[in-house]
Design an enzyme around this catalytic site. Structure first.
Site, short mmCIF file in Angstrom:
data_model
loop_
_atom_site.label_atom_id
_atom_site.label_comp_id
_atom_site.label_asym_id
_atom_site.label_seq_id
_atom_site.Cartn_x
_atom_site.Cartn_y
_atom_site.Cartn_z
N GLN A 103 24.97 -122.19 72.75
CA GLN A 103 23.51 -122.51 72.86
C GLN A 103 22.39 -121.47 72.65
OE1 GLN A 103 23.47 -126.12 76.02
NE2 GLN A 103 25.12 -124.84 76.66
N ASN A 104 23.13 -120.36 72.76
CA ASN A 104 22.10 -119.10 72.75
C ASN A 104 21.73 -118.73 71.76
OD1 ASN A 104 23.08 -119.23 75.70
ND2 ASN A 104 24.70 -117.79 75.38
N HIS A 121 21.37 -123.92 68.84
CA HIS A 121 19.83 -123.81 68.98
C HIS A 121 19.31 -122.76 68.18
CE1 HIS A 121 20.76 -125.72 73.31
NE2 HIS A 121 20.63 -126.80 72.17
N CYS A 153 3.23 -117.12 57.15
CA CYS A 153 4.08 -117.40 55.81
C CYS A 153 3.85 -116.90 54.65
CB CYS A 153 4.32 -119.04 55.63
SG CYS A 153 5.39 -119.31 54.31
N CYS A 156 2.82 -119.84 52.22
CA CYS A 156 1.75 -120.93 52.37
C CYS A 156 0.69 -120.68 53.18
CB CYS A 156 2.44 -122.08 52.53
SG CYS A 156 2.94 -122.26 54.33
N SER A 195 24.92 -124.96 82.38
CA SER A 195 24.67 -126.05 83.28
C SER A 195 25.16 -127.40 82.73
CB SER A 195 23.38 -126.20 83.79
OG SER A 195 22.53 -126.11 82.82
N ASN A 219 32.22 -120.80 85.41
CA ASN A 219 30.79 -120.89 85.89
C ASN A 219 30.80 -120.45 87.19
OD1 ASN A 219 28.24 -121.87 86.67
ND2 ASN A 219 28.29 -122.80 84.68
C1 BV8 Z 1 16.54 -133.46 71.00
C2 BV8 Z 1 15.63 -123.04 72.76
C3 BV8 Z 1 15.90 -135.57 69.89
C4 BV8 Z 1 15.79 -121.72 72.49
C5 BV8 Z 1 16.69 -124.82 73.94
C6 BV8 Z 1 14.66 -136.06 79.24
C7 BV8 Z 1 13.35 -135.53 79.22
C8 BV8 Z 1 12.91 -134.52 78.12
C9 BV8 Z 1 13.88 -134.50 76.93
C10 BV8 Z 1 15.07 -134.94 77.20
C11 BV8 Z 1 15.38 -135.97 78.16
N1 BV8 Z 1 16.74 -136.16 77.91
C12 BV8 Z 1 17.30 -135.59 77.04
C13 BV8 Z 1 16.21 -134.78 76.37
C14 BV8 Z 1 16.31 -134.05 75.15
C15 BV8 Z 1 16.27 -132.71 75.59
C16 BV8 Z 1 16.95 -132.42 76.89
O1 BV8 Z 1 18.43 -132.29 76.83
N2 BV8 Z 1 16.50 -131.93 78.28
C17 BV8 Z 1 17.43 -131.82 79.07
C18 BV8 Z 1 16.76 -130.77 79.87
C19 BV8 Z 1 17.11 -132.99 80.09
N3 BV8 Z 1 16.91 -131.99 74.36
C20 BV8 Z 1 16.18 -131.87 73.35
O2 BV8 Z 1 14.74 -131.81 73.32
C21 BV8 Z 1 16.89 -131.41 72.23
N4 BV8 Z 1 16.60 -132.16 70.89
O3 BV8 Z 1 16.98 -134.09 71.94
O4 BV8 Z 1 16.00 -134.04 69.99
C22 BV8 Z 1 15.36 -136.00 68.60
C23 BV8 Z 1 15.66 -137.14 68.33
C24 BV8 Z 1 15.33 -137.62 67.11
C25 BV8 Z 1 14.42 -136.99 66.27
C26 BV8 Z 1 13.96 -135.63 66.96
C27 BV8 Z 1 14.41 -135.27 68.02
C28 BV8 Z 1 16.80 -129.93 71.92
C29 BV8 Z 1 17.56 -129.03 72.90
C30 BV8 Z 1 17.52 -127.60 72.55
C31 BV8 Z 1 16.20 -127.08 73.31
N5 BV8 Z 1 16.23 -125.47 73.17
N6 BV8 Z 1 16.59 -123.52 73.91
C32 BV8 Z 1 15.50 -120.66 73.69
O5 BV8 Z 1 14.31 -120.59 73.79
O6 BV8 Z 1 16.34 -120.05 74.17
S1 BV8 Z 1 17.16 -125.30 75.44
C33 BV8 Z 1 18.08 -124.04 76.32
O7 BV8 Z 1 19.02 -124.49 77.37
C34 BV8 Z 1 18.74 -122.98 75.71
O8 BV8 Z 1 19.24 -123.02 74.50
C35 BV8 Z 1 19.75 -122.93 76.69
O9 BV8 Z 1 21.04 -122.17 76.15
C36 BV8 Z 1 20.18 -124.09 76.84
C37 BV8 Z 1 20.96 -124.99 77.82
O10 BV8 Z 1 21.06 -124.19 79.00
P1 BV8 Z 1 22.09 -123.46 79.44
O11 BV8 Z 1 22.64 -122.29 78.43
O12 BV8 Z 1 23.17 -124.33 80.04
O13 BV8 Z 1 21.56 -122.61 80.56
P2 BV8 Z 1 21.33 -122.86 82.25
O14 BV8 Z 1 20.38 -121.81 82.89
O15 BV8 Z 1 20.88 -124.35 82.29
O16 BV8 Z 1 22.66 -122.65 82.74
C38 BV8 Z 1 23.35 -121.25 82.73
C39 BV8 Z 1 24.54 -121.35 83.64
O17 BV8 Z 1 25.13 -120.20 83.88
C40 BV8 Z 1 24.53 -122.00 85.13
O18 BV8 Z 1 25.20 -123.16 85.64
C41 BV8 Z 1 24.91 -120.77 85.97
O19 BV8 Z 1 25.48 -121.30 87.24
C42 BV8 Z 1 25.80 -120.18 85.07
N7 BV8 Z 1 25.77 -118.77 85.10
C43 BV8 Z 1 25.01 -117.61 85.47
N8 BV8 Z 1 25.10 -116.53 85.49
C44 BV8 Z 1 26.71 -116.74 85.31
C45 BV8 Z 1 26.94 -117.97 84.95
N9 BV8 Z 1 28.04 -118.15 84.84
C46 BV8 Z 1 29.33 -117.56 84.55
N10 BV8 Z 1 28.87 -115.95 84.75
C47 BV8 Z 1 27.89 -115.71 84.93
N11 BV8 Z 1 27.58 -114.29 85.28
#
Ligand code: BV8
Length: 256
Positions: A103-104, A121, A153, A156, A195, A219
């Site tokens: 996802q990174n 992503h 761009c 365009c 997460s 994790n």
């Molecule tokens: C889509 C961009 C539909 C790049 C990212 C309710 C409300 C609003 C929206 C939604 C909803 N329900 C579902 C949705 C859709 C939404 C979504 O899922 N929202 C969530 C928050 C509820 N999803 C979308 O919008 C997706 N598109 O659904 O389109 C659609 C349908 C039809 C037509 C058109 C469209 C698009 C999702 C992508 C969004 N872009 N990033 C950037 O800027 O980086 S998301 C962002 O979250 C990053 O990509 C990130 O990688 C990703 C996931 O998060 P994690 O990687 O898990 O990171 P997080 O911080 O959460 O967790 C880190 C973990 O690591 C923790 O558990 C921690 O304990 C652990 N950790 C920390 N240190 C360590 C460790 N583990 C081990 N060792 C360590 N040292």
């Protein structure tokens, strides 16, 4: 941290696999100095993703979003893979079929030597026309990392933008399709540093488990995927993964 029983169990289940998928999130890059999003101190606790990581946010304030991603680009360019990325890359020496689904957007798996990386992503190392003027995801030259104003761009004149997936945007179809295929056909999925809440990415571990794969999690804390995992090891990925990979090597040498 030393090798624990649950790491030995994780290595044992992984050792039975032929096809391995590694599914990663921001936590795998934390020990490289990059930010996570939802855990303590995460990015989204300080700023609103709708303002900085959505098409509407970019349309509203292109300069502000542009500069936020430029700052992240500079951090990512300066970041080095950590032992977790290298241990994951080492899996390709131990298994005939290894795919990383991340996802990174930081490119650290590729920097560590992983050869098959599916970027769900997108990537902050690629830019595209915000209007897709030449067709879907029109690639444009990557702008200088210190450009303060959004670059236009060349075809365009619309703004260019990072070739990443913002909230409410579809994932790249071909990458998504391939990721689903790999998740549905693997023997084991190792889930590292996510997460497990962002959809549709988070459905991949669920689908893999439902299709019969071992689901193995590393994790710092319990997540939305922990209850579905056969083994969940709590610890830093940069410490746990090298220990697990060494244990797999030991099993393979025993079996050789
Ligand atoms: C889509 C961009 C539909 C790049 C990212 C309710 C409300 C609003 C929206 C939604 C909803 N329900 C579902 C949705 C859709 C939404 C979504 O899922 N929202 C969530 C928050 C509820 N999803 C979308 O919008 C997706 N598109 O659904 O389109 C659609 C349908 C039809 C037509 C058109 C469209 C698009 C999702 C992508 C969004 N872009 N990033 C950037 O800027 O980086 S998301 C962002 O979250 C990053 O990509 C990130 O990688 C990703 C996931 O998060 P994690 O990687 O898990 O990171 P997080 O911080 O959460 O967790 C880190 C973990 O690591 C923790 O558990 C921690 O304990 C652990 N950790 C920390 N240190 C360590 C460790 N583990 C081990 N060792 C360590 N040292």
């Amino acid at each position: 941290m030393r090798l624990t029983d649950d790491m030995i169990q994780m290595a044992g289940l992984l050792s039975t696999a032929t096809r391995v998928v590694v599914f990663t999130g921001a936590g795998v890059s934390k020990e490289s100095g990059l930010d996570t999003f939802r855990d303590a101190g995460g990015v989204w606790q300080a700023i609103d993703p709708e303002e900085y990581a959505s098409p509407a946010g970019f349309r509203r304030q292109p300069r502000k979003v542009w500069q936020w991603y430029q700052a992240r680009r500079r951090k990512m360019q300066a970041a080095a893979p950590n032992p977790a990325h290298y241990a994951i890359a080492e899996l390709e020496e131990l298994f005939p079929h290894v795919v990383i689904i991340t996802q990174n957007i930081d490119g650290l798996h590729q920097k560590a030597g992983s050869s098959r990386v599916l970027e769900l992503h997108g990537s902050l190392r690629r830019y595209r026309c915000a209007d897709n003027c030449q067709g879907s995801r029109t690639a444009v030259p990557t702008p200088p990392v210190d450009a303060e104003e959004p670059v236009r761009c060349p075809y365009c004149g619309a703004y260019t933008r990072p070739d990443i997936v913002w909230f409410h945007e579809m994932l790249p179809f071909s990458v998504w399709e391939e990721s689903v295929q790999e998740a549905m056909s693997c023997d084991a999925m190792l889930v590292v540093g996510t997460s497990g809440v962002v959809e549709p990415a988070a459905s991949l571990p669920r689908e893999a488990r439902a299709a019969g794969a071992y689901l193995l999690e590393v994790n710092l804390e319990p997540t939305a995927l922990t209850h579905r995992s056969h083994v969940s090891v709590q610890g830093r990925a940069g410490v746990v993964l090298p220990l697990v990979v060494n244990q797999i090597r030991a099993y393979q040498q025993q079996g050789a």
